[in-house]
Design a protein around this motif. Structure first.
Motif, short mmCIF file in Angstrom:
data_model
loop_
_atom_site.label_atom_id
_atom_site.label_comp_id
_atom_site.label_asym_id
_atom_site.label_seq_id
_atom_site.Cartn_x
_atom_site.Cartn_y
_atom_site.Cartn_z
N GLN A 51 7.68 38.02 -56.11
CA GLN A 51 9.00 37.77 -56.67
C GLN A 51 9.33 36.28 -56.64
OE1 GLN A 51 10.95 39.74 -58.27
NE2 GLN A 51 9.88 41.67 -57.87
N LEU A 52 8.99 35.63 -55.52
CA LEU A 52 9.27 34.20 -55.41
C LEU A 52 8.54 33.42 -56.50
CD1 LEU A 52 10.67 31.96 -53.78
CD2 LEU A 52 8.59 31.81 -52.39
N ALA A 53 7.32 33.85 -56.80
CA ALA A 53 6.53 33.16 -57.82
C ALA A 53 7.22 33.17 -59.18
CB ALA A 53 5.15 33.79 -57.93
N THR A 54 7.96 34.23 -59.48
CA THR A 54 8.63 34.30 -60.78
C THR A 54 9.75 33.27 -60.89
OG1 THR A 54 10.21 36.01 -60.05
CG2 THR A 54 8.11 36.77 -60.98
N PHE A 55 10.26 32.81 -59.76
CA PHE A 55 11.26 31.74 -59.76
C PHE A 55 10.58 30.37 -59.80
CE2 PHE A 55 13.56 35.35 -57.99
CZ PHE A 55 14.72 35.33 -58.76
N ILE A 56 9.40 30.29 -59.19
CA ILE A 56 8.63 29.04 -59.27
C ILE A 56 8.25 28.74 -60.73
CG2 ILE A 56 6.45 27.92 -58.65
CD1 ILE A 56 6.57 29.39 -55.97
N THR A 57 7.80 29.76 -61.44
CA THR A 57 7.35 29.59 -62.82
C THR A 57 8.50 29.55 -63.82
OG1 THR A 57 7.12 31.99 -63.12
CG2 THR A 57 5.19 30.78 -62.30
N GLY A 58 9.69 30.00 -63.39
CA GLY A 58 10.83 30.04 -64.31
C GLY A 58 10.92 31.34 -65.07
N GLU A 59 10.05 32.28 -64.74
CA GLU A 59 10.09 33.59 -65.41
C GLU A 59 11.42 34.28 -65.17
OE1 GLU A 59 7.80 37.91 -65.04
OE2 GLU A 59 6.82 36.09 -64.29
N LYS A 60 11.96 34.12 -63.96
CA LYS A 60 13.28 34.66 -63.64
C LYS A 60 14.26 33.49 -63.53
CE LYS A 60 12.57 39.13 -61.39
NZ LYS A 60 11.12 39.28 -61.37
N PRO A 61 15.50 33.69 -63.97
CA PRO A 61 16.49 32.61 -63.90
C PRO A 61 16.97 32.35 -62.49
CG PRO A 61 17.52 34.62 -64.69
CD PRO A 61 16.05 34.90 -64.61
N ALA A 62 17.34 31.12 -62.20
CA ALA A 62 17.80 30.76 -60.86
C ALA A 62 19.00 31.59 -60.43
CB ALA A 62 18.15 29.27 -60.83
N ALA A 63 19.81 32.01 -61.39
CA ALA A 63 21.01 32.78 -61.07
C ALA A 63 20.69 34.12 -60.42
CB ALA A 63 21.83 33.00 -62.34
N TYR B 94 17.39 32.46 -47.27
CA TYR B 94 17.14 31.07 -47.63
C TYR B 94 18.21 30.17 -47.04
CZ TYR B 94 20.47 32.23 -51.38
OH TYR B 94 21.57 32.66 -52.08
N SER B 95 17.89 28.91 -46.91
CA SER B 95 18.78 27.95 -46.26
C SER B 95 19.96 27.61 -47.17
CB SER B 95 18.00 26.68 -45.90
OG SER B 95 17.34 26.16 -47.03
N PRO B 96 21.09 27.20 -46.56
CA PRO B 96 22.28 26.83 -47.34
C PRO B 96 21.97 25.69 -48.31
CG PRO B 96 22.82 27.06 -45.01
CD PRO B 96 21.33 27.13 -45.11
N GLY B 97 22.52 25.81 -49.51
CA GLY B 97 22.32 24.76 -50.51
C GLY B 97 20.98 24.81 -51.20
N PHE B 98 20.24 25.88 -51.02
CA PHE B 98 18.91 26.00 -51.64
C PHE B 98 19.04 25.89 -53.16
CE2 PHE B 98 14.95 27.80 -53.01
CZ PHE B 98 14.06 27.60 -51.97
N ASP B 99 18.30 24.94 -53.74
CA ASP B 99 18.32 24.70 -55.18
C ASP B 99 17.02 25.24 -55.77
OD1 ASP B 99 18.00 23.58 -57.76
OD2 ASP B 99 19.28 21.87 -57.24
N VAL B 100 17.11 26.37 -56.44
CA VAL B 100 15.91 27.06 -56.93
C VAL B 100 15.07 26.17 -57.84
CG1 VAL B 100 15.07 29.06 -58.23
CG2 VAL B 100 17.05 29.30 -56.71
N GLU B 101 15.71 25.46 -58.73
CA GLU B 101 14.97 24.66 -59.70
C GLU B 101 14.31 23.44 -59.05
OE1 GLU B 101 17.74 23.82 -62.79
OE2 GLU B 101 17.69 25.87 -63.59
N LYS B 102 14.96 22.84 -58.06
CA LYS B 102 14.42 21.65 -57.41
C LYS B 102 13.53 21.97 -56.21
CE LYS B 102 17.10 19.19 -54.70
NZ LYS B 102 16.37 19.13 -53.39
N ASP B 103 13.95 22.94 -55.39
CA ASP B 103 13.29 23.16 -54.10
C ASP B 103 12.01 23.97 -54.16
OD1 ASP B 103 15.19 21.67 -52.77
OD2 ASP B 103 16.51 23.39 -52.40
N LEU B 104 11.64 24.46 -55.33
CA LEU B 104 10.39 25.21 -55.45
C LEU B 104 9.32 24.41 -56.19
CD1 LEU B 104 11.73 28.82 -56.16
CD2 LEU B 104 10.82 27.90 -54.02
#
Length: 410
Positions: free
Chosen positions: A203-215, A225-235
């Motif tokens: 599942q995490l990989a789908t956010f790394i690749t952008g297959e799933k939206p950050a939302a 996950y830690s506070p302020g985690f930015d899916v687009e930047k932190d992966l």
């Protein structure tokens, strides 16, 4: 490797003799075949490596010395010392109190503690938040610290790669004490997320690749996950560390998979993968590796069933059970008293968190072969107790003493 002063009640003359004999024969620990204990109608194949690990012995030594050296003082453990009922009950009987249970539920209010109290940090370690809480009470948080050195090594690696702007992916059970501690230490330095298994890694990989939206991230990883985690930047740059008691093969599989995902997304090669993926292979615990490898080696030998001994809430023990279950009928017991008689036993189903009562667990045949191992927090004395109880079902318990002498002389 350092030796520790562990109470004699946890030692076993039989198991010590067997382990010493195997060590003399295989000093480099390359042989993972089991030790054969042939008693005639019963054959026990004992895992090459099992029982107390370095971190557990270290924790027990510190805890019992602390009790002995501080008569009259109130002594607390943050939670269970290790996941073994025998050791924890022994400490309770010596007057030690648990501040929390293993899930983090408060048993002793913080406000009831004062600066003269002793608080022992268990082998799993603790969070930075709890260290701060102890300091605010005037209690030096690390004075009686039994955190396993191999757990601390994971924290150090997380800090090291975090300071190089990698996000830390922790392979662990989100509610386990060790994972909570590792998450706390890691998120102090960098963005951190916990994945409990390969399914969550996928599942995490789908956010790394952008297959799933950050939302959609919170839907899958809420509270992990830690506070302020930015899916687009932190992966964009990551490294994998682990809860040291997880299946080592699964941690490596998760790391290898995430590594491959990063290679494909950023079109990297073996020469430049380090730009996006940190090498963290040195965080795998040697004892976890050895015990799991010993079970794999043990399973190469034909047998009728397996018995795994350890605390029911022990993560490393449950993974040994998982490995055995893939090939054989397997019974997870906490001690010899779970072997009620030759017909019945009580055993733990860790998948559904319930104790089962099974009958006719021993096959009826001329020679029954049982694979036997135990978790890293299980005393050798308990394993010997299980062996003697099994022998008693065949009326040959006295053969255990003769075997001790045989191994002691080899």
């Amino acid at each position: 490797m350092k030796t520790f002063e562990v109470p004699v009640i946890y030692r076993s003359p039989l198991i010590s003799a067997i382990k010493n004999s195997r060590k003399q024969q295989d000093r480099m620990k390359k042989d993972f075949t089991p030790t054969t204990l042939d008693f005639g109608p019963l054959k026990i194949l004992l895992a090459r490596h099992f029982g107390f690990c370095y971190g557990v012995e270290n924790a027990i030594e510190i805890a019992f010395k602390t009790v002995e050296e501080n008569p009259g003082k109130r002594i607390f453990l943050l939670s269970e010392m290790i996941h073994n009922p025998h050791v924890n009950n022994d400490l309770l009987q010596r007057g030690v109190q648990f501040i929390m249970d293993t899930s983090g539920k408060q048993l002793v209010p913080w406000e009831s503690l004062n600066e003269t109290d002793i608080v022992i940090i268990p082998a799993f370690g603790t969070t930075l938040e709890i260290e701060s809480q102890l300091s605010s009470l005037g209690i030096e948080p690390l004075k009686y610290n039994t955190t396993c050195p191999f757990v601390e090594r994971v924290w150090n690696k997380a800090e090291q790669i975090g300071k190089k702007d990698y996000t830390v992916i922790v392979h662990g059970k989100p509610n386990h004490e060790e994972t909570r501690a590792t998450f706390s230490h890691s998120r102090f330095n960098t963005a951190t997320i916990v994945v409990k298994d390969m399914s969550e890694a996928l599942q995490l990989a789908t956010f790394i690749t952008g297959e799933k939206p950050a939302a959609a991230f919170d839907q899958y990883f809420k509270g992990q996950y830690s506070p302020g985690f930015d899916v687009e930047k932190d992966l964009q740059r990551v490294g994998v560390v682990n809860q040291t008691t997880m299946l080592a093969t699964e941690t490596q599989a998760i790391a290898d998979y995430i590594r491959q995902v990063m290679m494909e997304k950023y079109q990297l090669t073996e020469n430049n993968i380090g730009e996006r993926f940190a090498d963290t292979r040195d965080t795998l615990c040697y004892a976890t590796n050895d015990n799991q490898s010993a079970v794999t080696g043990m399973l190469q030998v034909p047998a009728d069933m397996a018995i795994v001994v350890g605390g029911y809430n022990s993560s490393n023990t449950s993974h040994l059970v998982e490995l055995c279950e893939e090939k054989l009928p397997t019974y997870f017991i906490s001690a010899e008293d779970k072997l009620l008689n030759a017909e019945e036993l009580l055993h733990w189903d860790f998948h559904h968190k319930q104790e089962l009562h099974s009958r006719k667990f021993l096959p009826v045949k001329d020679q029954v072969t049982i694979l036997l191992t135990s978790g890293a927090s299980c005393p050798d004395a308990v394993v010997e107790g299980v062996i003697r109880k099994l022998l008693s079902f065949y009326g040959i318990e006295d053969k255990a003493d003769a075997l001790t002498a045989t191994f002691a002389n080899t």
